[in-house]
Design a protein around this motif. Structure first.
Motif, PDB file in Angstrom:
ATOM      1  N   TRP A   1       0.756  -1.031   0.075  1.00 37.47           N
ATOM      2  CA  TRP A   1      -0.111   0.100  -0.039  1.00 37.47           C
ATOM      3  C   TRP A   1       0.684   1.472  -0.014  1.00 37.47           C
ATOM      4  CZ3 TRP A   1      -4.652   0.100  -1.826  1.00 37.47           C
ATOM      5  CH2 TRP A   1      -5.501  -1.141  -1.390  1.00 37.47           C
ATOM      6  N   LEU A   2       2.113   1.168   0.519  1.00 31.03           N
ATOM      7  CA  LEU A   2       2.847   2.334   0.711  1.00 31.03           C
ATOM      8  C   LEU A   2       3.439   2.834  -1.002  1.00 31.03           C
ATOM      9  CD1 LEU A   2       4.971   2.298   3.752  1.00 31.03           C
ATOM     10  CD2 LEU A   2       3.253   3.812   3.445  1.00 31.03           C
ATOM     11  N   ASP A   3       3.426   1.508  -1.767  1.00 32.48           N
ATOM     12  CA  ASP A   3       4.044   1.564  -2.979  1.00 32.48           C
ATOM     13  C   ASP A   3       2.900   2.379  -3.737  1.00 32.48           C
ATOM     14  OD1 ASP A   3       6.545   0.522  -2.942  1.00 32.48           O
ATOM     15  OD2 ASP A   3       5.888  -1.533  -3.412  1.00 32.48           O
ATOM     16  N   LYS A   4       1.634   2.058  -3.446  1.00 32.71           N
ATOM     17  CA  LYS A   4       0.539   2.474  -4.153  1.00 32.71           C
ATOM     18  C   LYS A   4       0.378   3.992  -3.814  1.00 32.71           C
ATOM     19  CE  LYS A   4      -2.156  -1.667  -4.644  1.00 32.71           C
ATOM     20  NZ  LYS A   4      -3.467  -2.411  -4.382  1.00 32.71           N
ATOM     21  N   LEU A   5       0.758   4.234  -2.529  1.00 30.14           N
ATOM     22  CA  LEU A   5       0.679   5.559  -2.035  1.00 30.14           C
ATOM     23  C   LEU A   5       1.702   6.568  -2.583  1.00 30.14           C
ATOM     24  CD1 LEU A   5      -0.769   7.534   0.037  1.00 30.14           C
ATOM     25  CD2 LEU A   5       1.123   7.081   1.657  1.00 30.14           C
ATOM     26  N   SER A   6       2.909   5.952  -2.755  1.00 30.64           N
ATOM     27  CA  SER A   6       3.945   6.919  -3.651  1.00 30.64           C
ATOM     28  C   SER A   6       3.543   7.043  -5.106  1.00 30.64           C
ATOM     29  CB  SER A   6       5.275   6.150  -3.598  1.00 30.64           C
ATOM     30  OG  SER A   6       5.384   5.089  -4.302  1.00 30.64           O
ATOM     31  N   ALA A   7       2.671   5.980  -5.630  1.00 30.67           N
ATOM     32  CA  ALA A   7       2.211   6.364  -6.992  1.00 30.67           C
ATOM     33  C   ALA A   7       1.135   7.170  -7.297  1.00 30.67           C
ATOM     34  CB  ALA A   7       2.071   4.931  -7.537  1.00 30.67           C
ATOM     35  N   ALA A   8       0.479   7.143  -6.147  1.00 31.85           N
ATOM     36  CA  ALA A   8      -0.893   8.460  -6.347  1.00 31.85           C
ATOM     37  C   ALA A   8      -0.619   9.518  -6.378  1.00 31.85           C
ATOM     38  CB  ALA A   8      -1.651   8.007  -4.872  1.00 31.85           C
ATOM     39  N   SER A   9      -1.352  10.435  -7.135  1.00 33.69           N
ATOM     40  CA  SER A   9      -1.040  11.720  -7.418  1.00 33.69           C
ATOM     41  C   SER A   9      -2.288  12.488  -6.996  1.00 33.69           C
ATOM     42  CB  SER A   9      -0.987  11.938  -8.916  1.00 33.69           C
ATOM     43  OG  SER A   9      -2.346  11.518  -9.657  1.00 33.69           O
ATOM     44  N   GLY A  10      -2.037  13.398  -5.908  1.00 32.60           N
ATOM     45  CA  GLY A  10      -2.851  14.325  -5.499  1.00 32.60           C
ATOM     46  C   GLY A  10      -3.527  13.609  -4.212  1.00 32.60           C
ATOM     47  N   GLU A  11      -4.377  14.622  -3.640  1.00 32.58           N
ATOM     48  CA  GLU A  11      -5.011  13.842  -2.256  1.00 32.58           C
ATOM     49  C   GLU A  11      -6.294  13.073  -2.623  1.00 32.58           C
ATOM     50  OE1 GLU A  11      -8.158  16.137   0.547  1.00 32.58           O
ATOM     51  OE2 GLU A  11      -6.329  17.152   0.625  1.00 32.58           O
ATOM     52  N   LYS A  12      -6.836  13.170  -3.954  1.00 29.65           N
ATOM     53  CA  LYS A  12      -8.033  12.269  -4.161  1.00 29.65           C
ATOM     54  C   LYS A  12      -7.761  10.915  -4.302  1.00 29.65           C
ATOM     55  CE  LYS A  12     -11.684  11.745  -8.054  1.00 29.65           C
ATOM     56  NZ  LYS A  12     -11.963  12.773  -9.345  1.00 29.65           N
ATOM     57  N   GLU A  13      -6.445  10.660  -4.798  1.00 25.54           N
ATOM     58  CA  GLU A  13      -5.774   9.073  -4.933  1.00 25.54           C
ATOM     59  C   GLU A  13      -5.270   8.775  -3.541  1.00 25.54           C
ATOM     60  OE1 GLU A  13      -3.461   8.469  -8.084  1.00 25.54           O
ATOM     61  OE2 GLU A  13      -4.828   9.492  -9.806  1.00 25.54           O
ATOM     62  N   GLN A  14      -4.824   9.565  -2.779  1.00 26.83           N
ATOM     63  CA  GLN A  14      -4.047   9.224  -1.370  1.00 26.83           C
ATOM     64  C   GLN A  14      -5.104   8.860  -0.400  1.00 26.83           C
ATOM     65  OE1 GLN A  14      -1.868  12.712  -1.204  1.00 26.83           O
ATOM     66  NE2 GLN A  14      -0.104  12.184  -2.525  1.00 26.83           N
ATOM     67  N   LEU A  15      -6.200   9.828  -0.187  1.00 30.00           N
ATOM     68  CA  LEU A  15      -7.063   9.506   0.661  1.00 30.00           C
ATOM     69  C   LEU A  15      -7.755   8.176   0.651  1.00 30.00           C
ATOM     70  CD1 LEU A  15      -9.617  12.289   1.638  1.00 30.00           C
ATOM     71  CD2 LEU A  15     -10.300   9.846   1.716  1.00 30.00           C
TER      72      LEU A  15
ATOM     73  N   ILE B   1      -6.459   5.289   0.007  1.00 31.74           N
ATOM     74  CA  ILE B   1      -5.250   4.364   0.916  1.00 31.74           C
ATOM     75  C   ILE B   1      -5.153   4.701   2.113  1.00 31.74           C
ATOM     76  CG2 ILE B   1      -2.671   3.895   0.775  1.00 31.74           C
ATOM     77  CD1 ILE B   1      -2.925   4.791  -2.217  1.00 31.74           C
ATOM     78  N   PHE B   2      -5.239   6.081   2.712  1.00 25.37           N
ATOM     79  CA  PHE B   2      -5.170   6.426   4.298  1.00 25.37           C
ATOM     80  C   PHE B   2      -6.410   5.763   4.903  1.00 25.37           C
ATOM     81  CE2 PHE B   2      -1.867   9.130   3.347  1.00 25.37           C
ATOM     82  CZ  PHE B   2      -1.024   9.142   4.612  1.00 25.37           C
ATOM     83  N   GLU B   3      -7.503   5.604   4.051  1.00 26.50           N
ATOM     84  CA  GLU B   3      -8.749   5.040   4.717  1.00 26.50           C
ATOM     85  C   GLU B   3      -8.697   3.757   5.021  1.00 26.50           C
ATOM     86  OE1 GLU B   3     -11.958   6.076   1.845  1.00 26.50           O
ATOM     87  OE2 GLU B   3     -12.565   7.726   3.168  1.00 26.50           O
ATOM     88  N   ILE B   4      -7.885   2.849   4.390  1.00 31.48           N
ATOM     89  CA  ILE B   4      -7.585   1.473   4.496  1.00 31.48           C
ATOM     90  C   ILE B   4      -6.573   1.383   5.740  1.00 31.48           C
ATOM     91  CG2 ILE B   4      -6.601  -0.434   3.595  1.00 31.48           C
ATOM     92  CD1 ILE B   4      -7.444   0.397   0.755  1.00 31.48           C
ATOM     93  N   PHE B   5      -5.791   2.302   5.700  1.00 28.82           N
ATOM     94  CA  PHE B   5      -4.922   2.115   6.928  1.00 28.82           C
ATOM     95  C   PHE B   5      -5.636   2.551   8.289  1.00 28.82           C
ATOM     96  CE2 PHE B   5      -1.135   3.344   4.003  1.00 28.82           C
ATOM     97  CZ  PHE B   5      -0.647   1.924   4.028  1.00 28.82           C
ATOM     98  N   TYR B   6      -6.554   3.419   8.207  1.00 30.50           N
ATOM     99  CA  TYR B   6      -7.344   3.922   9.510  1.00 30.50           C
ATOM    100  C   TYR B   6      -8.282   2.715   9.754  1.00 30.50           C
ATOM    101  CZ  TYR B   6     -10.448   6.610  11.928  1.00 30.50           C
ATOM    102  OH  TYR B   6     -11.279   7.008  12.990  1.00 30.50           O
ATOM    103  N   GLN B   7      -8.731   1.964   8.839  1.00 32.69           N
ATOM    104  CA  GLN B   7      -9.736   0.963   9.397  1.00 32.69           C
ATOM    105  C   GLN B   7      -8.946  -0.377   9.723  1.00 32.69           C
ATOM    106  OE1 GLN B   7     -11.774   0.230   5.511  1.00 32.69           O
ATOM    107  NE2 GLN B   7     -12.926   2.391   5.590  1.00 32.69           N
ATOM    108  N   ARG B   8      -7.611  -0.550   9.274  1.00 34.74           N
ATOM    109  CA  ARG B   8      -6.971  -1.708   9.630  1.00 34.74           C
ATOM    110  C   ARG B   8      -6.120  -1.490  10.759  1.00 34.74           C
ATOM    111  NH1 ARG B   8      -5.832  -5.207   4.307  1.00 34.74           N
ATOM    112  NH2 ARG B   8      -5.165  -6.623   5.957  1.00 34.74           N
ATOM    113  N   MET B   9      -5.709  -0.351  11.067  1.00 32.89           N
ATOM    114  CA  MET B   9      -4.872  -0.311  11.960  1.00 32.89           C
ATOM    115  C   MET B   9      -5.172   0.527  13.194  1.00 32.89           C
ATOM    116  SD  MET B   9      -1.385   0.943   9.883  1.00 32.89           S
ATOM    117  CE  MET B   9      -0.516  -0.070   9.068  1.00 32.89           C
ATOM    118  N   ASN B  10      -4.567   0.220  14.452  1.00 32.93           N
ATOM    119  CA  ASN B  10      -4.778   1.173  15.791  1.00 32.93           C
ATOM    120  C   ASN B  10      -4.293   2.258  15.896  1.00 32.93           C
ATOM    121  OD1 ASN B  10      -2.344   0.351  16.710  1.00 32.93           O
ATOM    122  ND2 ASN B  10      -3.108  -1.228  18.360  1.00 32.93           N
ATOM    123  N   PRO B  11      -4.513   3.040  16.772  1.00 33.01           N
ATOM    124  CA  PRO B  11      -3.729   4.445  16.616  1.00 33.01           C
ATOM    125  C   PRO B  11      -2.396   4.494  16.917  1.00 33.01           C
ATOM    126  CG  PRO B  11      -5.687   4.597  18.161  1.00 33.01           C
ATOM    127  CD  PRO B  11      -5.405   2.939  17.531  1.00 33.01           C
TER     128      PRO B  11
END
Length: 991
Positions: free
Chosen positions: A200-214, A216-226
């Motif tokens: 997912w970090l590879d996908k994040l580095s390939a994403a362009s702009g907040e629209k594509e990055q958001l 990916i962060f949602e997946i991290f937020y749903q599957r990780m604790n604080p």
């Protein structure tokens, strides 16, 4: 069922995971073809939570404990518990994690290492994310109002928070944890494995702009604790600081890991080619290779006091007595760059290029990949730069900006702009353009040249690279033999506002990733303080990070608009031009006084609506360079005095000029804002300083620390020291331990009775009857009759008396080392060998100067691959690029040479405390008041009258010098140490 199935190992699942985290669009077959000998993991990677639970958090906890034996935890040896240093604990934490990975996952450590040291991962592209971007994404994911308390705290992470988050001001990841922990999607650790995080970090580095990055962060937020998210954010920001350096991880992974990384800058190669610890690289494998980034040789910063010593260091290893030549080159103000070129029939023009910076960043996209590259800023102009027959080469040099109109090099800050303009064909024939100045060649037509001398390499460079005018040129040098030839060249570069000089040994080989005396950089120090100081107006403020978080820690200062701008151009009389950023030299009371006089007058900076009527920033209004967090109207602000090393050009400030290394001198409450310097007055002041500088003799500052002298005891031959009288226990080092002293100590000289007294004074029990094969410790180092008979009987351990003395010196029970053994069993020998490193350096004991000198002298030369880290040179480089070190006490006094003038009423403990502070802060102490390099004289006296008399006596001695040192009281050092910054000396002058 197979053993692999029993342990949950599924080769198919492992291959699928491998495809996810490492293919990057490649099939497994393509990967196997490119890396046929890569290691294969037998199981899936560990959970991401294991990375911080078993590595990051233990390392963080370990770095918080003070170093020293008193705080170390116990380990078990042949004779009970002994102590372990935090450094040894750190290695054990890393070794344990790597061992677990090998056992539970396999030999492919690459997926973990790229998360452990993300700043060295060259395979993954940049994320294009900073703290503010991540803050905006998290606000949207958690669906909180950006103006709410938590939303405001995330988006203004440097500012003081409105609740418990205020404690996290300046620590973005910590503040994210504070906000995320209030609304987590899960409280238990997540199920994401390290391989999936990499995917997912590879996908994040390939994403362009907040629209594509958001998403990916949602997946991290749903599957990780604080807590997982906090560490993930630190990985994305590449700001780990876990308490262990990359060198530690490399060294524990493989002995040759750092050497391979130096020539490849690739974590993938380090992990895949060195998965077997028993495999060692040969000489060819540690050489530079075409199209592979390497860590270049660097110039040593010279701390010598004379040009003669510099030249001696360049020529002392000269095998030819009649060859005392050295070379003088101008030090260029650009970016260190390496250029690789090789034949490639598939590339337009038949050749392929690769450009990389000193830190391994790929700049091929900017400077071009081939001769026909239309987006090239350089390579398309190099068709005639190389001689016929050149098939491949590697060049080392500096990429600079050349102004064709002025026919001179421009400052470093213009390089990227000029390259982008050239790339987009927006340049004119007379505009600025990137120019590659080459000063070395490392590879030519398949032959590595690093083992050849610099003279031979330059001869090869001259024949292979004719160059192209103002595109690619060979950097000139001046051959010299006398130290007298340096000063004229240094004066020349001062007049041209250049960086300085580099002196080179033409007989030297190229040494990768090294600083040594074969290349020495010489930088001039001039325009000292512009006479006295500069009075400027505070127009902006910046919130600090770390321990300065939550309050203004540095200030943007400005020059008033001059009369010409006001009357002719119609500029607002209250307008100021941004001029410099000041963050050093402030005491707590200085911050408090500025806060008192400006409270309630600060305004948050609005990027969309900047206060251009009052403040002008650099690079135009749109870019808003050096944008402050808050601003203040000049008429409501205060004036401060600022000291500086010099003035230099910079597009980051409004009028293209700024101060280098500015430092707060004092608050000028006696001056109103409209009596501070305006732009025209500063230019006149600078002109006067330039003229004064030309008339001064050029001197190099002496920065070399004096060697420490130890007073030797006078021993009269044949005289035996009297036995010490036992007056009760002084420590509990040997508490509960029974010892029998068999012989005296020879080095240092101690009689048997003196040793016994020392043991009793430190809690030990003395026995006069040795009992072999018991818990009693036997002490001796001579084969007297009693000792010889015990050895002959066998199965006896005898330690030397220096073990007793070392334990007392360290104030805890030391594990045995080889130097402590007189006659012992093989088991104790093996135990002792584990308590020192491969060179004999103790893990648990501090070495004295003579012992350390002997240890270094006995080290095999082939083991010493890298030069020691040059702390002072590194800090100076960071300062030159505008970094603020805040409260680092380790470099507080590093530019100072201090003489202590002591009164008769001064206690030795007071003087020793002040001297230790100066030494710890990097300063040099001299005992000779006639030393011309003295910068500061500190008067120590507890009586005010004596202090003034002593100061007057000192001033009478130094008054005739060309460079008069500052004379201050001891309170100056005490306050500097308290505030963790260098304060103005004149405020502490004894009157």
């Amino acid at each position: 069922m197979s053993q692999q199935r029993k342990r949950g190992r599924d080769p198919g699942a492992v291959d699928e995971e491998l495809r996810q985290y490492t293919t990057g669009g490649q099939t497994l077959e393509e990967l196997d073809k490119k890396y046929p000998n890569r290691p294969r993991n037998h199981s899936k990677t560990l959970l991401f939570s294991q990375l911080y639970e078993c590595l990051f958090n233990p390392l963080n906890n370990n770095k918080k404990q003070p170093t020293g034996p008193a705080t170390s935890r116990a380990k078990t040896g042949p004779h009970g518990p002994s102590k372990m240093s935090p450094q040894e604990q750190r290695r054990i934490i890393v070794e344990r994690f790597i061992s677990r990975w090998r056992a539970e996952v396999g030999d492919d450590f690459y997926p973990a290492l790229r998360l452990i040291i993300p700043n060295q991962d060259r395979d993954r592209g940049v994320y294009g994310l900073k703290e503010n971007n991540i803050g905006k994404i998290l606000v949207k994911i958690m669906k909180i109002d950006k103006n709410s308390e938590d939303g405001y705290n995330l988006l203004h992470w440097k500012l003081p928070g409105q609740s418990a988050a205020s404690r996290m001001a300046g620590d973005f990841a910590g503040r994210c944890y504070d906000v995320l922990s209030k609304r987590p999607m899960r409280t238990e650790v997540g199920d994401m494995r390290i391989a999936e995080v990499n995917e997912w970090l590879d996908k994040l580095s390939a994403a362009s702009g907040e629209k594509e990055q958001l998403p990916i962060f949602e997946i991290f937020y749903q599957r990780m604790n604080p807590e997982e998210l906090m560490w993930l954010i630190r990985i994305i920001l590449k700001f780990m600081k876990v308490g262990a350096t990359e060198r530690t991880f490399f060294d524990i992974w493989h002995p040759d890991a750092e050497a391979l990384f130096s020539v490849s800058s690739s974590l993938r190669r380090v992990c895949w080619e060195l998965s077997d610890p028993s495999y060692r690289l040969n000489q060819e494998e540690t050489n530079v290779h075409i199209m592979q980034c390497f860590q270049p040789q660097l110039a040593q910063f010279q701390f010598s006091g004379s040009f003669r010593k510099m030249v001696d260091s360049l020529t002392r290893a000269n095998p030819l007595e009649d060859d005392n030549e050295y070379w003088i080159e101008e030090k260029l103000d650009g970016e260190r760059m390496q250029m690789h070129m090789k034949e490639d029939s598939n590339s337009p023009g038949g050749f392929q290029f690769f450009f990389a910076s000193r830190k391994g960043h790929d700049y091929t996209y900017l400077y071009g990949s081939n001769f026909e590259d239309e987006k090239s800023a350089l390579s398309c102009h190099l068709k005639d730069a190389f001689a016929p027959g050149v098939r491949n080469l590697i060049l080392d040099g500096e990429m600079v900006t050349w102004d064709m109109e002025l026919d001179k090099i421009m400052n470093f800050g213009t390089l990227k702009t000029a390259a982008l303009s050239e790339q987009k064909k927006l340049y004119s024939q007379n505009g600025a353009r990137p120019l590659f100045r080459v000063f070395d060649i490392l590879h030519l037509n398949g032959q590595c040249l690093s083992q050849y001398t610099l003279r031979d390499r330059r001869n090869a460079l001259a024949k292979a690279v004719p160059g192209v005018h103002r595109r690619l040129e060979i950097h000139p040098y001046l051959a010299a033999t006398s130290p007298d030839e340096i000063e004229p060249q240094l004066r020349k570069v001062v007049a041209e506002a250049s960086e300085g000089l580099v002196l080179k040994n033409p007989r030297s080989m190229y040494r990768l990733n090294s600083r040594n005396d074969d290349w020495i950089k010489v930088k001039p120090e001039y325009l000292n303080d512009f006479g006295e100081s500069v009075d400027v107006v505070i127009i902006g403020g910046y919130y600090g990070s770390g321990h300065r978080g939550g309050r203004l820690s540095s200030f943007l200062c400005g020059l008033r608009a001059d009369e010409n701008d006001i009357t002719i151009k119609g500029v607002n009389p209250e307008k100021c031009y941004s001029f410099c950023k000041v963050g050093g030299g402030f005491r707590a009371e200085d911050y408090a006084e500025i806060r008192h006089h400006t409270e309630g007058k600060w305004h948050e900076w609005d990027r969309k609506n900047p206060p251009t009527n009052y403040i002008e920033l650099g690079s135009g209004v749109e870019k808003q360079a050096e944008q402050p967090d808050v601003w203040i109207r000049p008429s409501e602000s205060v004036v401060i005095s600022v000291k500086a090393a010099s003035a230099g050009s910079s597009e980051q400030f409004a009028r293209g000029i700024t101060l280098r290394f500015p430092r707060f001198k004092g608050l000028r409450l006696d001056k109103s804002w409209d009596s501070a310097l305006d732009y025209r007055e500063f230019l006149n002041l600078k002109k006067h300083a330039d003229e004064m500088n030309k008339s001064k003799a050029m001197e190099m500052e002496t920065r070399r620390r004096p060697t420490k002298r130890t007073k030797k005891e006078i021993v009269i031959a044949g005289q035996e020291a009297a036995p010490a009288e036992f007056d009760g226990p002084r420590s509990k080092v040997f508490e509960g331990l029974e010892l029998c002293v068999l012989t005296e100590s020879t080095a240092p000289k101690k009689t048997k009775s003196q040793l016994e007294t020392l043991i009793k004074q430190n809690g030990g029990i003395i026995s006069q009857q040795p009992i072999p094969r018991s818990h009693m410790r036997l002490i001796g180092e001579k084969k007297v009759v009693k000792v010889a008979s015990m050895i002959k009987a066998g199965d006896v351990d005898v330690l030397k008396p220096n073990w007793v003395l070392d334990c007392i010196a360290q104030n805890f029970l030391l594990p045995e080392e080889p130097r402590h053994l007189f006659h012992v069993s093989d088991a104790l020998k093996e135990w002792a060998a584990e308590n020192v490193d491969e060179f004999g350096d103790s893990y648990a004991r501090d070495l004295d100067v003579s012992e350390l000198r002997n240890l270094l002298a006995d080290m095999p030369k082939h083991e010493i691959i890298y030069e020691p880290f040059n702390k002072l040179g590194f800090l100076q480089q960071l300062e030159e690029h505008g970094h603020d070190f805040g409260g680092l006490k380790g470099h507080l006094f590093r530019k100072l040479v201090v003489y202590f003038a002591r009164g008769l009423d001064v206690s030795s403990s007071t003087a020793l405390k002040l001297e230790n502070w100066v030494k710890f802060g990097g300063g040099r102490i001299t005992e000779d008041l006639d030393d011309e390099s003295i910068t500061t004289v500190v008067v120590i006296s507890s009586d005010g009258t004596s202090e003034r008399e002593l100061a007057a006596e000192v001033r009478s001695v130094i008054s005739c010098r060309q460079r008069i040192p500052h004379v201050t009281s001891q309170k100056w050092i005490e306050d500097c140490w308290k505030e963790s910054t260098l304060l103005d000396e004149e405020r502490y002058a004894p009157m």
